[in-house]
Design a protein around this motif. Structure first.
Motif, PDB file in Angstrom:
ATOM      1  N   UNK A   1       0.845  -1.136  -0.151  1.00  0.00           N
ATOM      2  CA  UNK A   1      -0.024   0.099  -0.166  1.00  0.00           C
ATOM      3  C   UNK A   1       0.904   1.161   0.045  1.00  0.00           C
ATOM      4  N   UNK A   2       0.483   1.907  -0.852  1.00  0.00           N
ATOM      5  CA  UNK A   2       1.530   3.462  -0.999  1.00  0.00           C
ATOM      6  C   UNK A   2       0.602   4.323   0.025  1.00  0.00           C
ATOM      7  N   UNK A   3       0.768   4.039   1.186  1.00  0.00           N
ATOM      8  CA  UNK A   3      -0.032   4.824   2.273  1.00  0.00           C
ATOM      9  C   UNK A   3       0.333   6.351   2.527  1.00  0.00           C
ATOM     10  N   UNK A   4      -0.735   7.123   2.958  1.00  0.00           N
ATOM     11  CA  UNK A   4      -0.386   8.440   3.123  1.00  0.00           C
ATOM     12  C   UNK A   4      -1.318   8.901   4.540  1.00  0.00           C
ATOM     13  N   UNK A   5      -0.735   9.415   5.565  1.00  0.00           N
ATOM     14  CA  UNK A   5      -1.456   9.813   6.717  1.00  0.00           C
ATOM     15  C   UNK A   5      -0.978  11.260   6.949  1.00  0.00           C
ATOM     16  N   UNK A   6      -0.403  11.837   5.858  1.00  0.00           N
ATOM     17  CA  UNK A   6      -0.030  13.249   6.087  1.00  0.00           C
ATOM     18  C   UNK A   6      -0.819  14.214   5.881  1.00  0.00           C
ATOM     19  N   UNK A   7      -0.583  15.461   6.440  1.00  0.00           N
ATOM     20  CA  UNK A   7      -1.215  16.688   6.419  1.00  0.00           C
ATOM     21  C   UNK A   7      -0.612  17.797   7.137  1.00  0.00           C
ATOM     22  N   UNK A   8      -1.087  18.972   8.050  1.00  0.00           N
ATOM     23  CA  UNK A   8      -0.811  19.757   8.748  1.00  0.00           C
ATOM     24  C   UNK A   8      -0.251  18.753  10.103  1.00  0.00           C
TER      25      UNK A   8
ATOM     26  N   UNK B   1      -0.883  18.976  13.059  1.00  0.00           N
ATOM     27  CA  UNK B   1      -2.105  18.890  13.673  1.00  0.00           C
ATOM     28  C   UNK B   1      -2.914  17.594  13.194  1.00  0.00           C
ATOM     29  N   UNK B   2      -3.152  17.777  11.953  1.00  0.00           N
ATOM     30  CA  UNK B   2      -3.951  16.653  11.121  1.00  0.00           C
ATOM     31  C   UNK B   2      -3.254  15.502  11.406  1.00  0.00           C
ATOM     32  N   UNK B   3      -1.987  15.571  11.167  1.00  0.00           N
ATOM     33  CA  UNK B   3      -1.366  13.964  11.240  1.00  0.00           C
ATOM     34  C   UNK B   3      -1.233  13.469  12.719  1.00  0.00           C
ATOM     35  N   UNK B   4      -1.269  14.433  13.668  1.00  0.00           N
ATOM     36  CA  UNK B   4      -1.552  14.179  14.982  1.00  0.00           C
ATOM     37  C   UNK B   4      -2.687  13.136  15.279  1.00  0.00           C
ATOM     38  N   UNK B   5      -4.079  13.902  14.871  1.00  0.00           N
ATOM     39  CA  UNK B   5      -5.278  13.500  14.693  1.00  0.00           C
ATOM     40  C   UNK B   5      -5.386  12.207  14.095  1.00  0.00           C
ATOM     41  N   UNK B   6      -4.769  11.986  12.747  1.00  0.00           N
ATOM     42  CA  UNK B   6      -4.690  10.533  12.121  1.00  0.00           C
ATOM     43  C   UNK B   6      -3.951   9.395  12.984  1.00  0.00           C
ATOM     44  N   UNK B   7      -2.871   9.933  13.591  1.00  0.00           N
ATOM     45  CA  UNK B   7      -2.196   8.739  14.317  1.00  0.00           C
ATOM     46  C   UNK B   7      -2.882   8.364  15.495  1.00  0.00           C
TER      47      UNK B   7
END
Length: 586
Positions: free
Chosen positions: A345-352, A354-360
């Motif tokens: 999977x060429x995954x992507x959890x990126x953003x600002x 703050x967004x990355x923190x929420x994604x994690x």
């Protein structure tokens, strides 16, 4: 205008981060030097930095450029200063133990009123059940190594439970014994640092799962690798140098932001697995490749293990701990199978940030894992420590019972006093009996056991429990047992002894053999002993064998440790932090 270099995953230019970190360290009174740099292949840099005045305070950094590596090292330095990690293995002395606060102004002390049950208010119900499922923990096991202050009680830190923002008090002893440096981070902003700390938790959790379960990973397709030219260049250079590289998606089907890169060494049939994590695929990939060579030149790649077909050995707890310490543990051949257990999977959890923190945090919530975070701002750099029970633990909870770092608490005063040599045979016998009764491992380093920074090149550096037994038997006049343990000591430690100590032990062993041989007259051999081993060693060994002081090259002191200059340097470094906490704690 000065050059500005921005890289993914960082909320400030590298130049600004470096200048800010360096300026603040100087203001705090830390004298930092860049001790060594490495750039073994293109776009892979690493640096080791340390405090000139206190070598226990050091950090390592890595990155795709020289500036990125230095910013990384300085960030790690602040992470370890802010969380007191540099001091977590050491006893901080009587004055601090009774000071206004030992760790932080917001710490809470729970007096011990009952020897067998924990005080009310420590931990929450989930953590109590997690750390002490069989209700075996006694208050003594939760006294922190740094203060060793049983009379004051159990010191606990305020962590915020992220699910409901409630404050929960977690004993310092639990944090120091079970979590090591996992989940700690410092950064340009709150969320940048939190993302880094939580990414590290995922990296180690997923790595352990892959090793334990012998999971076969899907390769990252070549066309995907080529989308990241600087990473591809590093990999190509390693392959040209004769080290085949295997890059894998370790996200377990796109669930976790983790990459695995493995270096094969055909010269000796070994391999080395590096793991990295970040919500941004490129950042995670670059971290994994730079981690592969952090602190290593291409000549240092022959110290790893061959892959193993014994998955039980790979999954063994001791092997997983070795992977945490220096990544030199065993890896299963099954990891490399052509038929992977998951699709790429060429995954992507990126953003600002703050967004990355929420994604994690969403991933933790899906896994039903509770996250506890403590924030630190007293050094004017945001740092945090994240505890995720069941995911970020480095050591099992029963280590609190069987391998607690405060085990030497009751031994410290008497062991420091031993080299005064009081001819107290009753005490020496008691100590030997206690060492056996408490089943203290013969290989335990005494300095670690009592939380001491030893004088460089002194006997305290290498003193192990087994060597202590040799000295105690000598003090009792039991030459046969003293010889047995002296042989054990030389066999165990000769490779790490300084030449003088190795020479002394050769002399002591020969002297013991001579005095135990009733057919020989020792004085007949004194001259040749002095020629072979030197007068100083022969004097000490002959004196010890005849009832004199056996505690060779051990400085004596009390629990204030005023004579231990290296330890005093550590305490001076800690006092700089205590001052910052008193002045800046918010």
């Amino acid at each position: 205008m000065t050059e500005q270099t921005f890289i993914p995953g960082k909320d400030a230019a590298l130049e600004d981060s470096i200048a800010k970190f360096q300026q603040k360290l100087t203001a705090l009174g830390f004298n930092i030097e860049e001790a060594s740099w490495l750039n073994p292949v293109p776009n892979v840099w690493s640096v080791h930095i340390r405090d000139k005045d206190c070598p226990q305070c050091f950090a390592n950094g890595k990155g795709g450029s020289q500036k990125a590596a230095l910013a990384s090292a300085l960030g790690e330095y602040f992470e370890r200063l802010s969380t007191n990690y540099f001091f977590s293995d050491y006893y901080l002395g009587q004055d601090l133990a009774n000071g206004e606060f030992v760790h932080y102004p917001t710490e809470k002390w729970f007096p011990i009123e009952d020897d067998s049950s924990l005080p009310e208010g420590i931990l929450d119900e989930f953590l109590l059940n997690y750390f002490d499922p069989n209700r075996e923990l006694t208050p003594e096991l939760l006294v922190d190594l740094q203060s060793g202050n049983y009379d004051r009680g159990i010191v606990a830190m305020p962590y915020v439970r992220q699910s409901d923002q409630q404050t929960v008090y977690i004993p310092q002893s639990i944090i120091a014994n079970l979590y090591a440096s996992n989940g700690m981070s410092a950064g340009n902003t709150k969320y940048e640092a939190r993302v880094q700390g939580l990414s590290e938790v995922f990296e180690r959790y997923v790595k352990n799962r892959i090793l334990k379960e012998a999971i076969s990973l899907p390769p990252i397709p070549q066309e995907v690798i080529e989308q990241y030219p600087t990473i591809a260049a590093s990999i190509n250079k390693l392959e040209e140098e004769g080290f085949p590289i295997l890059a894998y998606d370790a996200s377990l089907g796109g669930k976790y932001p983790v990459i695995c890169v493995i270096l094969l060494n055909p010269n000796n049939g070994t391999c080395f697995a590096s793991f990295g994590a970040h919500p941004n695929f490129q950042v995670a990939f670059e971290r994994t490749v730079t981690e592969l060579l952090q602190g290593r030149s291409l000549k240092d790649l022959d110290v790893f293990s061959p892959p193993s077909f014994n998955n039980g050995d790979v999954a063994d707890l001791a092997n997983l701990e070795t992977h945490f310490i220096d990544s030199s543990g065993l890896i299963s051949w099954d990891l490399f199978k052509d038929e992977a257990d998951y699709d790429f999977v060429h995954w992507d959890f990126s953003g600002t940030s703050h967004e990355e923190y929420d994604n994690l945090m969403n991933i933790f919530n899906e896994d039903k894992k509770e996250v506890y975070i403590m924030d630190y701002n007293h050094l004017d750099v945001y740092a945090c420590r994240s505890i995720v029970p069941g995911m970020s633990d480095i050591y099992p909870a029963d280590d609190l019972i069987y391998a607690n770092n405060n085990m030497g608490m009751e031994w410290r005063e008497i062991l420091l006093d031993l080299p005064h040599f009081h001819h107290d045979k009753e005490t020496y016998l008691e100590l030997l009996e206690e060492l056996d009764e408490q089943a203290i491992d013969d290989a335990t380093r005494v300095r670690e056991f009592i939380g001491l920074v030893p004088p460089p090149k002194s006997g305290w550096v290498t003193l192990r429990t087994g060597e202590l037994k040799s000295m105690l038997h000598l003090a009792l006049g039991d030459l046969e047992m003293a010889l047995e343990w002296a042989n054990w000591t030389y066999n165990m430690n000769s490779s790490v002894f300084i030449p003088e100590r190795a020479n002394y032990y050769r002399c002591l062993i020969s002297t013991l053999e001579l005095f135990l041989d009733e057919s020989r007259t020792p004085i007949q051999y004194r001259n040749v002993f002095e020629k072979m081993y030197g007068k100083t060693a022969a004097d000490f060994a002959w004196n010890a064998v005849q009832g004199g002081n056996p505690f060779y090259d051990l400085l004596a002191d009390d629990e204030h440790l005023n004579k231990f200059q290296a330890h005093q340097k550590l305490l001076k470094a800690y006092e700089k932090l205590q001052t910052a906490k008193r002045e800046n704690w918010k």
